[in-house]
Design a protein around this motif. Structure first.
Motif, PDB file in Angstrom:
ATOM      1  N   THR A  54       0.826  -1.215   0.000  1.00 19.32           N
ATOM      2  CA  THR A  54       0.000   0.000   0.000  1.00 19.32           C
ATOM      3  C   THR A  54       0.858   1.262   0.000  1.00 19.32           C
ATOM      4  OG1 THR A  54      -0.163  -0.067   2.421  1.00 19.32           O
ATOM      5  CG2 THR A  54      -1.919  -1.141   1.173  1.00 19.32           C
ATOM      6  N   ALA A  55       2.154   1.126   0.284  1.00 20.78           N
ATOM      7  CA  ALA A  55       3.048   2.281   0.211  1.00 20.78           C
ATOM      8  C   ALA A  55       3.093   2.866  -1.191  1.00 20.78           C
ATOM      9  CB  ALA A  55       4.456   1.882   0.661  1.00 20.78           C
ATOM     10  N   THR A  56       2.762   2.053  -2.211  1.00 24.38           N
ATOM     11  CA  THR A  56       2.772   2.541  -3.595  1.00 24.38           C
ATOM     12  C   THR A  56       1.665   3.542  -3.854  1.00 24.38           C
ATOM     13  OG1 THR A  56       1.385   0.693  -4.357  1.00 24.38           O
ATOM     14  CG2 THR A  56       3.770   0.369  -4.419  1.00 24.38           C
ATOM     15  N   LEU A  57       0.685   3.649  -2.954  1.00 25.21           N
ATOM     16  CA  LEU A  57      -0.379   4.636  -3.126  1.00 25.21           C
ATOM     17  C   LEU A  57       0.158   6.060  -2.982  1.00 25.21           C
ATOM     18  CD1 LEU A  57      -3.230   2.938  -1.047  1.00 25.21           C
ATOM     19  CD2 LEU A  57      -3.029   3.031  -3.538  1.00 25.21           C
ATOM     20  N   GLY A  58       1.254   6.210  -2.257  1.00 29.90           N
ATOM     21  CA  GLY A  58       1.863   7.527  -2.112  1.00 29.90           C
ATOM     22  C   GLY A  58       1.141   8.445  -1.152  1.00 29.90           C
ATOM     23  N   LEU A  59       0.201   7.905  -0.368  1.00 27.77           N
ATOM     24  CA  LEU A  59      -0.547   8.694   0.598  1.00 27.77           C
ATOM     25  C   LEU A  59      -0.541   7.995   1.952  1.00 27.77           C
ATOM     26  CD1 LEU A  59      -3.785   9.530  -1.453  1.00 27.77           C
ATOM     27  CD2 LEU A  59      -1.946  11.138  -0.899  1.00 27.77           C
ATOM     28  N   LYS A  60      -0.596   8.774   3.026  1.00 25.54           N
ATOM     29  CA  LYS A  60      -0.756   8.193   4.339  1.00 25.54           C
ATOM     30  C   LYS A  60      -2.216   7.790   4.526  1.00 25.54           C
ATOM     31  CE  LYS A  60       2.996  10.669   6.669  1.00 25.54           C
ATOM     32  NZ  LYS A  60       3.352  11.581   7.791  1.00 25.54           N
ATOM     33  N   PRO A  61      -2.474   6.658   5.184  1.00 26.12           N
ATOM     34  CA  PRO A  61      -3.874   6.275   5.398  1.00 26.12           C
ATOM     35  C   PRO A  61      -4.599   7.266   6.292  1.00 26.12           C
ATOM     36  CG  PRO A  61      -2.373   4.830   6.615  1.00 26.12           C
ATOM     37  CD  PRO A  61      -1.522   5.674   5.718  1.00 26.12           C
ATOM     38  N   ALA A  62      -5.878   7.469   5.989  1.00 25.44           N
ATOM     39  CA  ALA A  62      -6.696   8.353   6.807  1.00 25.44           C
ATOM     40  C   ALA A  62      -7.091   7.690   8.116  1.00 25.44           C
ATOM     41  CB  ALA A  62      -7.941   8.771   6.036  1.00 25.44           C
ATOM     42  N   ALA A  63      -7.100   6.360   8.131  1.00 26.79           N
ATOM     43  CA  ALA A  63      -7.460   5.621   9.340  1.00 26.79           C
ATOM     44  C   ALA A  63      -6.751   4.276   9.330  1.00 26.79           C
ATOM     45  CB  ALA A  63      -8.974   5.424   9.428  1.00 26.79           C
ATOM     46  N   THR A  64      -6.339   3.824  10.496  1.00 27.30           N
ATOM     47  CA  THR A  64      -5.733   2.495  10.650  1.00 27.30           C
ATOM     48  C   THR A  64      -6.339   1.838  11.873  1.00 27.30           C
ATOM     49  OG1 THR A  64      -3.911   3.254  12.057  1.00 27.30           O
ATOM     50  CG2 THR A  64      -3.560   3.331   9.679  1.00 27.30           C
ATOM     51  N   GLN A  65      -6.414   0.498  11.835  1.00 32.39           N
ATOM     52  CA  GLN A  65      -6.973  -0.227  12.968  1.00 32.39           C
ATOM     53  C   GLN A  65      -6.430  -1.649  12.970  1.00 32.39           C
ATOM     54  OE1 GLN A  65     -11.258  -0.369  13.067  1.00 32.39           O
ATOM     55  NE2 GLN A  65     -11.317  -0.805  15.256  1.00 32.39           N
ATOM     56  N   GLU A  66      -6.044  -2.099  14.128  1.00 25.27           N
ATOM     57  CA  GLU A  66      -5.630  -3.479  14.330  1.00 25.27           C
ATOM     58  C   GLU A  66      -6.688  -4.122  15.212  1.00 25.27           C
ATOM     59  OE1 GLU A  66      -2.890  -4.541  12.760  1.00 25.27           O
ATOM     60  OE2 GLU A  66      -2.514  -2.487  12.050  1.00 25.27           O
ATOM     61  N   MET A  67      -7.338  -5.154  14.704  1.00 24.82           N
ATOM     62  CA  MET A  67      -8.421  -5.769  15.463  1.00 24.82           C
ATOM     63  C   MET A  67      -8.403  -7.271  15.234  1.00 24.82           C
ATOM     64  SD  MET A  67     -12.511  -4.905  15.453  1.00 24.82           S
ATOM     65  CE  MET A  67     -12.212  -3.191  15.874  1.00 24.82           C
ATOM     66  N   GLY A  68      -8.255  -8.022  16.319  1.00 26.57           N
ATOM     67  CA  GLY A  68      -8.215  -9.466  16.180  1.00 26.57           C
ATOM     68  C   GLY A  68      -7.091  -9.875  15.253  1.00 26.57           C
ATOM     69  N   PRO A  69      -7.359 -10.805  14.345  1.00 28.32           N
ATOM     70  CA  PRO A  69      -6.308 -11.287  13.442  1.00 28.32           C
ATOM     71  C   PRO A  69      -6.143 -10.458  12.175  1.00 28.32           C
ATOM     72  CG  PRO A  69      -8.276 -12.599  13.150  1.00 28.32           C
ATOM     73  CD  PRO A  69      -8.588 -11.617  14.249  1.00 28.32           C
ATOM     74  N   PHE A  70      -6.746  -9.266  12.117  1.00 28.70           N
ATOM     75  CA  PHE A  70      -6.728  -8.483  10.887  1.00 28.70           C
ATOM     76  C   PHE A  70      -6.232  -7.052  11.110  1.00 28.70           C
ATOM     77  CE2 PHE A  70      -9.767 -11.836  10.098  1.00 28.70           C
ATOM     78  CZ  PHE A  70      -9.402 -12.264   8.832  1.00 28.70           C
ATOM     79  N   SER A  71      -5.621  -6.513  10.053  1.00 29.53           N
ATOM     80  CA  SER A  71      -5.206  -5.117  10.006  1.00 29.53           C
ATOM     81  C   SER A  71      -6.046  -4.407   8.954  1.00 29.53           C
ATOM     82  CB  SER A  71      -3.724  -4.996   9.627  1.00 29.53           C
ATOM     83  OG  SER A  71      -2.907  -5.624  10.586  1.00 29.53           O
ATOM     84  N   MET A  72      -6.540  -3.221   9.308  1.00 31.42           N
ATOM     85  CA  MET A  72      -7.383  -2.469   8.380  1.00 31.42           C
ATOM     86  C   MET A  72      -6.802  -1.076   8.149  1.00 31.42           C
ATOM     87  SD  MET A  72     -11.039  -3.629   9.960  1.00 31.42           S
ATOM     88  CE  MET A  72     -10.280  -3.708  11.589  1.00 31.42           C
ATOM     89  N   ARG A  73      -6.880  -0.639   6.904  1.00 31.27           N
ATOM     90  CA  ARG A  73      -6.399   0.678   6.518  1.00 31.27           C
ATOM     91  C   ARG A  73      -7.440   1.323   5.605  1.00 31.27           C
ATOM     92  NH1 ARG A  73      -3.488  -1.211   9.739  1.00 31.27           N
ATOM     93  NH2 ARG A  73      -1.199  -1.411   9.724  1.00 31.27           N
ATOM     94  N   ARG A  74      -7.518   2.656   5.660  1.00 32.69           N
ATOM     95  CA  ARG A  74      -8.430   3.391   4.768  1.00 32.69           C
ATOM     96  C   ARG A  74      -7.740   4.652   4.268  1.00 32.69           C
ATOM     97  NH1 ARG A  74     -11.916   7.432   5.881  1.00 32.69           N
ATOM     98  NH2 ARG A  74     -11.830   7.009   8.136  1.00 32.69           N
ATOM     99  N   TRP A  75      -7.888   4.911   2.953  1.00 27.82           N
ATOM    100  CA  TRP A  75      -7.311   6.097   2.332  1.00 27.82           C
ATOM    101  C   TRP A  75      -8.423   6.933   1.707  1.00 27.82           C
ATOM    102  CZ3 TRP A  75      -5.046   1.451   2.601  1.00 27.82           C
ATOM    103  CH2 TRP A  75      -3.698   1.395   2.984  1.00 27.82           C
ATOM    104  N   THR A  76      -8.275   8.241   1.745  1.00 32.49           N
ATOM    105  CA  THR A  76      -9.168   9.159   1.035  1.00 32.49           C
ATOM    106  C   THR A  76      -8.337   9.886  -0.013  1.00 32.49           C
ATOM    107  OG1 THR A  76     -10.556   9.476   2.991  1.00 32.49           O
ATOM    108  CG2 THR A  76     -10.744  11.106   1.224  1.00 32.49           C
ATOM    109  N   PHE A  77      -8.732   9.761  -1.278  1.00 28.79           N
ATOM    110  CA  PHE A  77      -7.978  10.343  -2.376  1.00 28.79           C
ATOM    111  C   PHE A  77      -8.446  11.779  -2.647  1.00 28.79           C
ATOM    112  CE2 PHE A  77      -7.924   5.714  -3.317  1.00 28.79           C
ATOM    113  CZ  PHE A  77      -6.555   5.525  -3.143  1.00 28.79           C
ATOM    114  N   PRO A  78      -7.653  12.549  -3.408  1.00 26.74           N
ATOM    115  CA  PRO A  78      -8.016  13.940  -3.675  1.00 26.74           C
ATOM    116  C   PRO A  78      -9.386  14.113  -4.333  1.00 26.74           C
ATOM    117  CG  PRO A  78      -5.710  13.577  -4.213  1.00 26.74           C
ATOM    118  CD  PRO A  78      -6.290  12.236  -3.889  1.00 26.74           C
ATOM    119  N   ASP A  79      -9.847  13.099  -5.084  1.00 32.08           N
ATOM    120  CA  ASP A  79     -11.162  13.219  -5.724  1.00 32.08           C
ATOM    121  C   ASP A  79     -12.307  12.869  -4.775  1.00 32.08           C
ATOM    122  OD1 ASP A  79     -10.863  10.481  -5.513  1.00 32.08           O
ATOM    123  OD2 ASP A  79     -10.961  10.068  -7.668  1.00 32.08           O
ATOM    124  N   GLY A  80     -11.971  12.552  -3.500  1.00 30.82           N
ATOM    125  CA  GLY A  80     -13.001  12.225  -2.521  1.00 30.82           C
ATOM    126  C   GLY A  80     -13.308  10.750  -2.425  1.00 30.82           C
TER     127      GLY A  80
END
Length: 367
Positions: A38-64
């Motif tokens: 996901t580093a290839t996206l070139g943006l920092k994630p807007a939200a991150t969460q570690e829960m149970g056996p999973f890692s979650m990330r969310r990005w918001t792009f300039p177009d919304g």
């Protein structure tokens, strides 16, 4: 349209190990990629969460628009990708060829895919903050264990029209998000009970934004012709515009007659989706001083080129290309270069069809 924390917790308890899937991608990311990609996206994630056996990330792009990614913590492999529309510009392209956010209706989707696919019983119809959602899922040809799901939304302001019978669900519900996920993961998240259309069959989806329309051209050479056009537009080498456009004509991907001609440049409407790295062409064009397709307008001759016009402003289109690994090129004299510019139509048919839409052209010129 992000999933609730309750649904995610349910998945953590039930999800089994995932099966392999390849090729299909969202913003350049595929199932089973390592989360570090996901580093290839070139943006920092807007939200991150570690829960149970999973890692979650969310990005918001300039177009919304947004991208949500879930990966297993045990090995870092991605099991779930969701691309959601930010609601700014109807017609914003999804990563699935021929499907656009806020524009492709449920009826359009059924036509493109050839069926309703199947639905998870828990996702047949559900409420969201914006209205009522419905989900159509499809297995993906050549990718065992991978499922693509299109979530269509009926806005609150339109619900009464459907309930009263004045409007049809298929005409009102429009694609709001696209999910690419491992089937075992979805069985834990949404449940194993499915309801299938008897006509359902796996759909084709090539990786990297290359075209793979479910309603493929009638001739076997159609895919090759479209692939040749896409390679030319990628601008990595020289080509003859007349050759790639005439191949599209012979395959039936475009018609024999242009929808408009300006300065000797013919623009053709596709008969089957032509997709360039996440961008769906409304028209394709090209010009050369040679070839039966082209004429010479008054004044300076156009550059030798091929191009597409797409929905979206320059910033949005440039960002879509960048996310899919196709940066625009700086001008270097004597070398092919790719650029994005604002566009509009003057032919009455095209003008009426795309009235009030922002349009841009993606062009590769070789001189």
């Amino acid at each position: 349209m992000r999933l609730s924390a309750t649904s995610l917790l349910l998945c953590f308890a039930l999800c089994a190990s995932t099966a392999p899937a390849t090729a299909q991608s969202m913003s350049g990311l595929s199932l089973r990629d390592d989360l570090s990609k996901t580093a290839t996206l070139g943006l920092k994630p807007a939200a991150t969460q570690e829960m149970g056996p999973f890692s979650m990330r969310r990005w918001t792009f300039p177009d919304g628009n947004e991208l949500a990614v879930t990966a297993r913590r045990s090995d870092g492999r991605i099991v779930y990708l969701e691309s959601s529309w930010g609601g700014r510009v109807p017609g914003s392209p999804t990563d699935f060829p021929g499907v656009a956010f806020g524009e492709t209706t449920l009826s359009d989707l059924r036509r493109i895919m050839g069926s309703n696919g199947f639905s998870y019983a828990s996702r047949t119809m559900f409420e969201t903050n914006e209205g009522i959602g419905t989900a159509n899922s499809y297995e993906i040809a050549g990718a065992p264990g991978a499922v693509v799901t299109f979530i269509s939304l009926v806005r609150k302001s339109e619900i009464d029209g459907i309930r009263s019978g004045k409007r049809k669900l298929g005409e009102v519900a429009k694609v709001d998000s696209v999910v690419l996920a491992d089937a075992a993961y979805l069985d834990g998240l949404w449940g194993k009970e499915r309801r299938s259309d008897p006509n359902a069959k796996p759909v084709r989806w090539s990786g990297g934004g290359e075209p793979s329309p479910p309603q493929a051209p009638a001739t076997a050479s159609g895919d090759d012709a479209v692939d040749g056009f896409v390679r030319a537009l990628e601008c990595n080498g020289r080509f003859k515009p007349e050759v790639v456009l005439e191949a599209l004509q012979r395959s039936g991907a475009i018609g024999a007659k242009p929808a408009q001609v300006g300065d000797g440049i013919p623009s053709f409407e596709p008969r089957t989706p032509i997709v360039f790295h996440g961008l769906t062409a409304t028209t394709v064009e090209g010009w050369n001083q040679r070839g039966r397709l082209f004429s010479r307008g008054p004044g300076t001759a156009p550059p030798v080129h091929v191009g597409i016009t797409v929905i979206g402003d320059e910033k949005q289109v440039t960002e879509t290309l960048r996310r899919n690994g196709i940066p625009v090129s700086p001008y270097v004299e004597g070398k092919p270069f790719l650029y994005v510019t604002s566009a509009d139509y003057f032919a009455p048919g095209l003008t009426a069809k795309y009235r009030d839409r922002k349009l841009s052209s993606v062009i590769c010129t070789v001189n």
